[in-house]
Design a protein around this motif. Sequence first.
Motif, mmCIF file in Angstrom:
data_model
loop_
_atom_site.group_PDB
_atom_site.id
_atom_site.type_symbol
_atom_site.label_atom_id
_atom_site.label_comp_id
_atom_site.label_asym_id
_atom_site.label_seq_id
_atom_site.Cartn_x
_atom_site.Cartn_y
_atom_site.Cartn_z
ATOM 1 N N UNK A 46 -23.589 -23.990 -25.743
ATOM 2 C CA UNK A 46 -23.434 -22.573 -25.429
ATOM 3 C C UNK A 46 -24.585 -22.078 -24.559
ATOM 4 N N UNK A 47 -25.821 -22.411 -24.929
ATOM 5 C CA UNK A 47 -26.967 -21.966 -24.128
ATOM 6 C C UNK A 47 -26.880 -22.498 -22.700
ATOM 7 N N UNK A 48 -26.442 -23.747 -22.547
ATOM 8 C CA UNK A 48 -26.288 -24.328 -21.215
ATOM 9 C C UNK A 48 -25.318 -23.492 -20.375
ATOM 10 N N UNK A 49 -24.134 -23.232 -20.910
ATOM 11 C CA UNK A 49 -23.136 -22.466 -20.152
ATOM 12 C C UNK A 49 -23.557 -21.006 -19.962
ATOM 13 N N UNK A 50 -24.274 -20.457 -20.947
ATOM 14 C CA UNK A 50 -24.742 -19.077 -20.819
ATOM 15 C C UNK A 50 -25.786 -18.960 -19.707
ATOM 16 N N UNK A 51 -26.592 -19.971 -19.551
ATOM 17 C CA UNK A 51 -27.633 -19.936 -18.523
ATOM 18 C C UNK A 51 -27.069 -20.199 -17.130
ATOM 19 N N UNK A 52 -26.176 -21.194 -16.995
ATOM 20 C CA UNK A 52 -25.689 -21.530 -15.646
ATOM 21 C C UNK A 52 -24.571 -20.610 -15.168
ATOM 22 N N UNK A 53 -23.846 -19.988 -16.083
ATOM 23 C CA UNK A 53 -22.819 -18.995 -15.755
ATOM 24 C C UNK A 53 -21.803 -19.476 -14.706
ATOM 25 N N UNK A 54 -20.965 -20.396 -15.112
ATOM 26 C CA UNK A 54 -19.890 -20.889 -14.247
ATOM 27 C C UNK A 54 -18.852 -19.774 -14.073
ATOM 28 N N UNK A 65 -37.664 -15.747 -24.248
ATOM 29 C CA UNK A 65 -36.333 -16.309 -24.500
ATOM 30 C C UNK A 65 -35.516 -15.532 -25.533
ATOM 31 N N UNK A 66 -35.290 -14.233 -25.307
ATOM 32 C CA UNK A 66 -34.526 -13.459 -26.288
ATOM 33 C C UNK A 66 -33.088 -13.951 -26.467
ATOM 34 N N UNK A 67 -32.464 -14.452 -25.404
ATOM 35 C CA UNK A 67 -31.104 -14.978 -25.538
ATOM 36 C C UNK A 67 -31.054 -16.200 -26.438
ATOM 37 N N UNK A 68 -32.041 -17.057 -26.307
ATOM 38 C CA UNK A 68 -32.132 -18.237 -27.160
ATOM 39 C C UNK A 68 -32.371 -17.818 -28.606
ATOM 40 N N UNK A 69 -33.248 -16.840 -28.801
ATOM 41 C CA UNK A 69 -33.517 -16.370 -30.158
ATOM 42 C C UNK A 69 -32.286 -15.703 -30.777
ATOM 43 N N UNK A 96 -32.360 -7.683 -21.311
ATOM 44 C CA UNK A 96 -32.511 -8.929 -22.065
ATOM 45 C C UNK A 96 -32.479 -8.725 -23.569
ATOM 46 N N UNK A 97 -32.871 -7.554 -24.048
ATOM 47 C CA UNK A 97 -32.932 -7.339 -25.485
ATOM 48 C C UNK A 97 -31.549 -7.215 -26.118
ATOM 49 N N UNK A 98 -30.524 -6.967 -25.315
ATOM 50 C CA UNK A 98 -29.162 -6.936 -25.860
ATOM 51 C C UNK A 98 -28.676 -8.377 -25.977
ATOM 52 N N UNK A 99 -28.584 -8.849 -27.236
ATOM 53 C CA UNK A 99 -28.182 -10.242 -27.476
ATOM 54 C C UNK A 99 -26.927 -10.347 -28.343
ATOM 55 N N UNK A 100 -26.266 -9.219 -28.592
ATOM 56 C CA UNK A 100 -25.017 -9.282 -29.351
ATOM 57 C C UNK A 100 -23.990 -10.117 -28.593
ATOM 58 N N UNK A 101 -24.121 -10.188 -27.269
ATOM 59 C CA UNK A 101 -23.219 -11.028 -26.482
ATOM 60 C C UNK A 101 -23.445 -12.505 -26.794
#
Length: 160
Positions: A114-122, A28-32, A82-87
Amino acid sequence: MKDQKIQGPSVATTLFLSWFYTGKVPKAPGTMGSLATLPLIYLLHYININIYSLLALIVVLYIFSVIVTEKVQQKFGLHDPQWIVIDEVIGMLLTWSFVMSVDFPTLFLVFAVFRFFDIIKIWPASYFDRLHHGMGTITDDVISGIYAGLVVKIATHYLA
């Protein structure tokens, strides 16, 4: 002929794009990366940043991130690693910009929504997510941050 070792991005580039290596965690690098944005949010709140300075910071981070991400992706043949998390950092800051509060319930909402919308990507986040360009890598989280910010703003208004 000597074997040439393939090198990755520089330490400075990796520190920036992985948000101090939080994007390098195996799970879960995005979560971290999103969680690792919270100290920055506290710092910005502590220095009493105003909305205009915060938005200027977000714009500068966005432009610099797009350029650096594009160069890294081109040079190493990557697409949204996945390791790019500056976004995620930019998306979290954008979500937080709608409320600019650091009480626990609000920060929890900022993170979770934010994590919800980042994961589902509307859409149009899903469109940008498919682009093979640094702009696509970063912009999908900007859009998710706007969606999340609107939801958090509405939620905090009606739940306050």
